[in-house]
Motif scaffolding. Structure first.
Motif, PDB file in Angstrom:
ATOM      1  N   ILE B 197       6.611  -0.292  -0.563  1.00 58.49           N
ATOM      2  CA  ILE B 197       6.490   0.045  -1.992  1.00 58.49           C
ATOM      3  C   ILE B 197       5.095   0.582  -2.295  1.00 58.49           C
ATOM      4  O   ILE B 197       4.941   1.582  -3.005  1.00 58.49           O
ATOM      5  N   ALA B 198       4.082  -0.060  -1.727  1.00 61.08           N
ATOM      6  CA  ALA B 198       2.719   0.443  -1.920  1.00 61.08           C
ATOM      7  C   ALA B 198       2.601   1.865  -1.381  1.00 61.08           C
ATOM      8  O   ALA B 198       1.980   2.740  -1.998  1.00 61.08           O
ATOM      9  N   ALA B 199       3.239   2.116  -0.244  1.00 61.92           N
ATOM     10  CA  ALA B 199       3.210   3.455   0.358  1.00 61.92           C
ATOM     11  C   ALA B 199       3.746   4.498  -0.609  1.00 61.92           C
ATOM     12  O   ALA B 199       3.238   5.622  -0.679  1.00 61.92           O
ATOM     13  N   ALA B 200       4.776   4.118  -1.358  1.00 62.61           N
ATOM     14  CA  ALA B 200       5.380   5.062  -2.307  1.00 62.61           C
ATOM     15  C   ALA B 200       4.370   5.522  -3.350  1.00 62.61           C
ATOM     16  O   ALA B 200       4.449   6.652  -3.854  1.00 62.61           O
ATOM     17  N   ILE B 215      -4.758   2.791  -0.665  1.00 64.44           N
ATOM     18  CA  ILE B 215      -3.547   1.974  -0.665  1.00 64.44           C
ATOM     19  C   ILE B 215      -3.822   0.771   0.227  1.00 64.44           C
ATOM     20  O   ILE B 215      -4.385   0.927   1.319  1.00 64.44           O
ATOM     21  N   LEU B 216      -3.460  -0.409  -0.247  1.00 59.37           N
ATOM     22  CA  LEU B 216      -3.637  -1.606   0.586  1.00 59.37           C
ATOM     23  C   LEU B 216      -2.267  -2.118   1.022  1.00 59.37           C
ATOM     24  O   LEU B 216      -1.427  -2.441   0.194  1.00 59.37           O
ATOM     25  N   PHE B 217      -2.071  -2.145   2.340  1.00 62.52           N
ATOM     26  CA  PHE B 217      -0.799  -2.559   2.942  1.00 62.52           C
ATOM     27  C   PHE B 217      -0.927  -3.966   3.533  1.00 62.52           C
ATOM     28  O   PHE B 217      -1.990  -4.316   4.058  1.00 62.52           O
ATOM     29  N   PRO B 218       0.154  -4.734   3.531  1.00 65.89           N
ATOM     30  CA  PRO B 218       0.098  -6.037   4.238  1.00 65.89           C
ATOM     31  C   PRO B 218      -0.094  -5.823   5.735  1.00 65.89           C
ATOM     32  O   PRO B 218      -0.556  -6.717   6.431  1.00 65.89           O
ATOM     33  N   GLU B 219       0.280  -4.647   6.219  1.00 64.52           N
ATOM     34  CA  GLU B 219       0.216  -4.367   7.653  1.00 64.52           C
ATOM     35  C   GLU B 219      -1.212  -4.123   8.158  1.00 64.52           C
ATOM     36  O   GLU B 219      -1.450  -4.075   9.369  1.00 64.52           O
ATOM     37  N   VAL B 220      -2.155  -3.915   7.220  1.00 69.91           N
ATOM     38  CA  VAL B 220      -3.535  -3.617   7.611  1.00 69.91           C
ATOM     39  C   VAL B 220      -4.437  -4.732   7.089  1.00 69.91           C
ATOM     40  O   VAL B 220      -4.442  -5.015   5.887  1.00 69.91           O
ATOM     41  N   ALA B 221      -5.196  -5.356   7.990  1.00 72.82           N
ATOM     42  CA  ALA B 221      -6.064  -6.467   7.562  1.00 72.82           C
ATOM     43  C   ALA B 221      -7.062  -5.983   6.522  1.00 72.82           C
ATOM     44  O   ALA B 221      -7.715  -4.955   6.706  1.00 72.82           O
ATOM     45  N   PHE B 222      -7.190  -6.739   5.431  1.00 70.76           N
ATOM     46  CA  PHE B 222      -8.087  -6.354   4.345  1.00 70.76           C
ATOM     47  C   PHE B 222      -9.524  -6.658   4.733  1.00 70.76           C
ATOM     48  O   PHE B 222      -9.847  -7.765   5.158  1.00 70.76           O
ATOM     49  N   ASP B 223     -10.376  -5.654   4.561  1.00 70.24           N
ATOM     50  CA  ASP B 223     -11.793  -5.783   4.891  1.00 70.24           C
ATOM     51  C   ASP B 223     -12.578  -5.498   3.609  1.00 70.24           C
ATOM     52  O   ASP B 223     -12.663  -4.357   3.155  1.00 70.24           O
ATOM     53  N   HIS B 366       2.263   4.432  12.567  1.00 69.96           N
ATOM     54  CA  HIS B 366       1.918   5.857  12.418  1.00 69.96           C
ATOM     55  C   HIS B 366       2.280   6.410  11.043  1.00 69.96           C
ATOM     56  O   HIS B 366       2.127   7.595  10.795  1.00 69.96           O
ATOM     57  N   TYR B 367       2.752   5.561  10.159  1.00 68.00           N
ATOM     58  CA  TYR B 367       2.956   5.971   8.761  1.00 68.00           C
ATOM     59  C   TYR B 367       1.691   5.730   7.934  1.00 68.00           C
ATOM     60  O   TYR B 367       1.615   6.096   6.771  1.00 68.00           O
ATOM     61  N   ILE B 368       0.731   5.034   8.545  1.00 68.93           N
ATOM     62  CA  ILE B 368      -0.512   4.694   7.849  1.00 68.93           C
ATOM     63  C   ILE B 368      -1.656   5.492   8.474  1.00 68.93           C
ATOM     64  O   ILE B 368      -1.751   5.589   9.695  1.00 68.93           O
ATOM     65  N   GLY B 372      -6.587   3.319   7.436  1.00 66.89           N
ATOM     66  CA  GLY B 372      -5.855   2.171   6.885  1.00 66.89           C
ATOM     67  C   GLY B 372      -5.618   2.232   5.392  1.00 66.89           C
ATOM     68  O   GLY B 372      -5.009   1.334   4.822  1.00 66.89           O
ATOM     69  N   PHE B 373      -6.059   3.321   4.753  1.00 71.65           N
ATOM     70  CA  PHE B 373      -6.008   3.394   3.284  1.00 71.65           C
ATOM     71  C   PHE B 373      -5.012   4.399   2.728  1.00 71.65           C
ATOM     72  O   PHE B 373      -4.963   4.609   1.509  1.00 71.65           O
ATOM     73  N   GLY B 374      -4.241   5.050   3.593  1.00 74.18           N
ATOM     74  CA  GLY B 374      -3.367   6.096   3.058  1.00 74.18           C
ATOM     75  C   GLY B 374      -2.093   6.247   3.866  1.00 74.18           C
ATOM     76  O   GLY B 374      -1.850   5.526   4.836  1.00 74.18           O
ATOM     77  N   ILE B 375      -1.251   7.186   3.445  1.00 76.27           N
ATOM     78  CA  ILE B 375      -0.019   7.442   4.198  1.00 76.27           C
ATOM     79  C   ILE B 375      -0.111   8.793   4.906  1.00 76.27           C
ATOM     80  O   ILE B 375      -0.739   9.720   4.416  1.00 76.27           O
ATOM     81  N   THR B 376       0.529   8.864   6.044  1.00 79.84           N
ATOM     82  CA  THR B 376       0.493  10.090   6.845  1.00 79.84           C
ATOM     83  C   THR B 376       1.563  11.071   6.358  1.00 79.84           C
ATOM     84  O   THR B 376       2.446  10.707   5.571  1.00 79.84           O
ATOM     85  N   GLU B 377       1.478  12.292   6.864  1.00 78.01           N
ATOM     86  CA  GLU B 377       2.472  13.312   6.516  1.00 78.01           C
ATOM     87  C   GLU B 377       3.877  12.861   6.927  1.00 78.01           C
ATOM     88  O   GLU B 377       4.851  13.136   6.245  1.00 78.01           O
ATOM     89  N   GLU B 378       3.953  12.182   8.053  1.00 77.40           N
ATOM     90  CA  GLU B 378       5.257  11.710   8.526  1.00 77.40           C
ATOM     91  C   GLU B 378       5.858  10.704   7.543  1.00 77.40           C
ATOM     92  O   GLU B 378       7.067  10.728   7.260  1.00 77.40           O
ATOM     93  N   CYS B 379       5.005   9.841   7.006  1.00 79.80           N
ATOM     94  CA  CYS B 379       5.451   8.854   6.020  1.00 79.80           C
ATOM     95  C   CYS B 379       5.933   9.561   4.760  1.00 79.80           C
ATOM     96  O   CYS B 379       6.980   9.232   4.195  1.00 79.80           O
TER      97      CYS B 379
END
Lengths: 421, 421
Positions: B197-200, B215-223, B366-368, B372-379
């Motif tokens: 949803i965040a990716a959207a 964008i902050l994803f649960p899949e990427v550790a927050f720093d 590879h969608y991120i 770690g802060f954005g979405i790729t073209e594939e996503c």
């Protein structure tokens, strides 16, 4: 007599329809090009005038100007900047005259709420106080619906529609889950001093038996025990409870409910949010499973579900402002007048800027039910027409609204001096 | 062979389009009335089966059933209730058989996410383990988009559209005000375990130079430091910064960002909200003016701006479930299959319930983007088709959507025993 140019600017918090007013101003000026020259838009409101950052709107295509009607936010940039009193900072007024003179500006249109109309009024005094002839017309705008004289403010109807629909949709969600999940839902909406936006949430249900079961207005002192008792009562009666809370909800002593005295792990004071504060009360006192949402900017930016009535009125206010100027009126603001009668009908009136500025229109007390938690039938009759009709923006193939981004080309500067804000 | 009746139920968090699936199930069953008898809907999901609270959908008009297609939430009530393992609570399964037998139920359609498909799978074992013949088909649903096998989940596309549009609109708002007001805006969205949803939200901008900047994803550790540096960088480069944060954003050690260790004035632990926690970091470290919003249920209930693709797919899944049952398939779930090729095209496939249950599909790495802060073209290519098209509900004259409220009449009970949940 040479044709004078116009200055138009957007001021204060933007709305879903302030650009519709801009569209009304620019299209009407273009239609009267024998009387009004170029419309220059202030880059970031009055700041653009002080800095001589004037956007030349004549460089924008007819299609792009038309698209402003369905584009939210402030297309030219807005500002939170209030001119000081004439006596306190004469230099600001001298600068405005320099810039207006340099660009042959004879019309000033200022699009905003109470503070902004104060700026418009001050500018209108330039003629008298400093001998610079300028026709000055305010264009009303504010999601808070708190301007005097006008029946309602452009910008409010669309927030109201968004809040009413969001309350309705979320309430249906909770209702369908309440048997084994969330029982209390709290939606926080804007309105620091007036409860108009929270009141709009009340349109989601027909009466007190339907969600929202509780509305919290800044106009009614918050009573923790009474609130918790009503939450509990709603859950017991209906299985769930939906609360719409104004961000300005406050205790008898004026302390905001949002200011719950939270501290983080380091002892720093935490930023409120009336919704989490209320959720916490519910959790501590009643133990019900809850959820909360804070709509914040989403509500005032939601052009995707704008009220058609609101869009029409916003456009009409911009158009009327230019027509007023051409008729030689000065130091006034067009207003929306609700005509008497069973069916909603509105016309355009006018109010003097000298009396508009710095006044706040609160909710009339007879718009709030005796228990302080709901809206009366009279309030409903007032609000309903304002959210009528849908005015959808066009969409791109990618599923997003097709909002316009203007070129926003600045006119060449004519002054050698700069001005520090 | 006598014609068997069907049981349909909604389970887990509801969505803007789960009723479109219900519509698909009921309309398709009605179109095959020579093979399927009455569709009974569980009142509050599987709980309705256990309590013998069966809604007789044959008492609803054709128009009302059709209106389910544009009505959000769960029309029959949903639940958060997971059947225990067969060995742990055999009594539950025996009760289901009693109720199904009493109402001549031979088809079981269960509309939900991972946990719910687990329930569906367990029910499908009734035939084998307890000798009760039942055809059991899952109907996929979840805003989290985390079911395996299916290319995407009905419910997700509409949340994604809402979040993308809300991000776009709020970003335009901030951008127009940032010169003299808010510079940082944080939108909290759903997704405790997966960042779909965040990716959207990323669809709101074309690339990293446009909002959302983070964008902050649960899949990427927050720093914290990296986050604050990026916020500062965005404000310096673009004048403002928009953040879309998944509620599940977490530190390397698994601690949620939302769990900021807040205490209220009484020393009680405060409820999080990742948005206010992040806003506080920004305030403490950078001092920028900020705003934050928490969309919560508004996002998943927002039928007013549902994705047309999503509505079509939700309906199609309900329809396919009934068709699968009539073709004699069992213990399967229809899925959405993305066909290869440049233009988006989808067909219907199937997955075995035994493998669907209790699996979670996270965002592929590879969608991120590498930072770690954005979405790729594939996503982007994956997400875009899912939010395409608008499917507006009809509106009442009062400006609110015309959502249907069913009669929901319970079938007469045939068992003398009750069952405690």
């Amino acid at each position: 007599m040479s044709i004078k140019n116009a200055f138009y600017a957007q001021s204060g918090g933007v709305t879903a329809v302030i650009n519709a007013s801009a569209c009304g101003v620019i299209e009407t000026a273009r239609a009267n090009s024998d009387k009004i020259g170029t419309v220059y838009a202030g880059h970031n409101g009055i700041i653009g005038a002080l800095r001589e950052e004037l956007i030349d709107t004549s460089l924008e295509s007819k299609e792009d100007i038309a698209a402003l009607r369905h584009t939210p936010s402030g297309a030219f940039g807005s500002c939170r900047y209030k001119l000081k009193n004439f006596e306190e900072n004469k230099r600001e007024y001298e600068r405005l005259i320099e810039v207006f003179q340099a660009h042959n500006i004879g019309y000033f249109f200022y699009n905003g709420g109470g503070d902004s109309q104060d700026t418009a009024y001050k500018v209108s005094q330039l003629s008298e106080k400093m001998g610079y002839p300028i026709t000055c017309i305010g264009v009303p705008k504010t999601v808070d619906n708190d301007l005097p004289f006008t029946d309602n403010c452009p910008g409010f109807g669309s927030v109201a529609k968004y809040v009413a629909i969001s309350t309705q949709e979320a309430a249906m969600d909770i209702q369908s889950m309440c048997e084994s999940s969330t029982k209390v839902f709290i939606l926080e909406v804007m309105g620091r001093h007036a409860g108009w936006i929270a009141a709009a949430g009340g349109l989601a249900g027909k009466d007190a038996s339907e969600a929202p079961h509780i509305i919290l207005f800044p106009e009614v002192a918050f009573d923790r025990e009474k609130f918790l008792a009503r939450v509990d009562d709603s859950v017991k009666k209906y299985g769930y409870c939906v609360v719409v809370a104004s961000e300005g909800a406050q205790y008898e002593d004026g302390r905001f409910v949002a200011d719950a005295g939270q501290k983080d792990a380091f002892g720093h004071t935490q930023l409120g949010g009336v919704a989490p504060a209320l959720a916490n009360m519910v959790k501590q006192a009643l133990g019900y499973k809850y959820h909360w949402a804070v709509a914040d900017y989403l509500q005032r930016a939601a052009r995707h579900i704008a009220s058609a009535t609101d869009v029409d009125q916003a456009y009409a206010m911009g158009k009327a402002a230019v027509e007023f100027a051409l008729e030689g009126r000065n130091a006034v603001m067009p207003i929306i007048v609700r005509e008497p009668g069973e069916h909603y009908k509105w016309t355009i009136g006018e109010a003097p800027l000298s009396q508009v500025a710095n006044q706040e229109k609160k909710m009339p007390i007879h718009y709030i039910t005796d228990d302080g938690f709901g809206i009366t039938e009279e309030c409903r009759r007032y609000l309903e027409p304002l959210i009528r009709g849908e005015d959808y923006p066009p969409y791109e193939h990618n599923g997003l609204p097709k909002y316009v981004k203007l070129k926003n080309t600045l006119a060449e500067k004519k002054l050698s001096t700069s001005f520090d804000i």
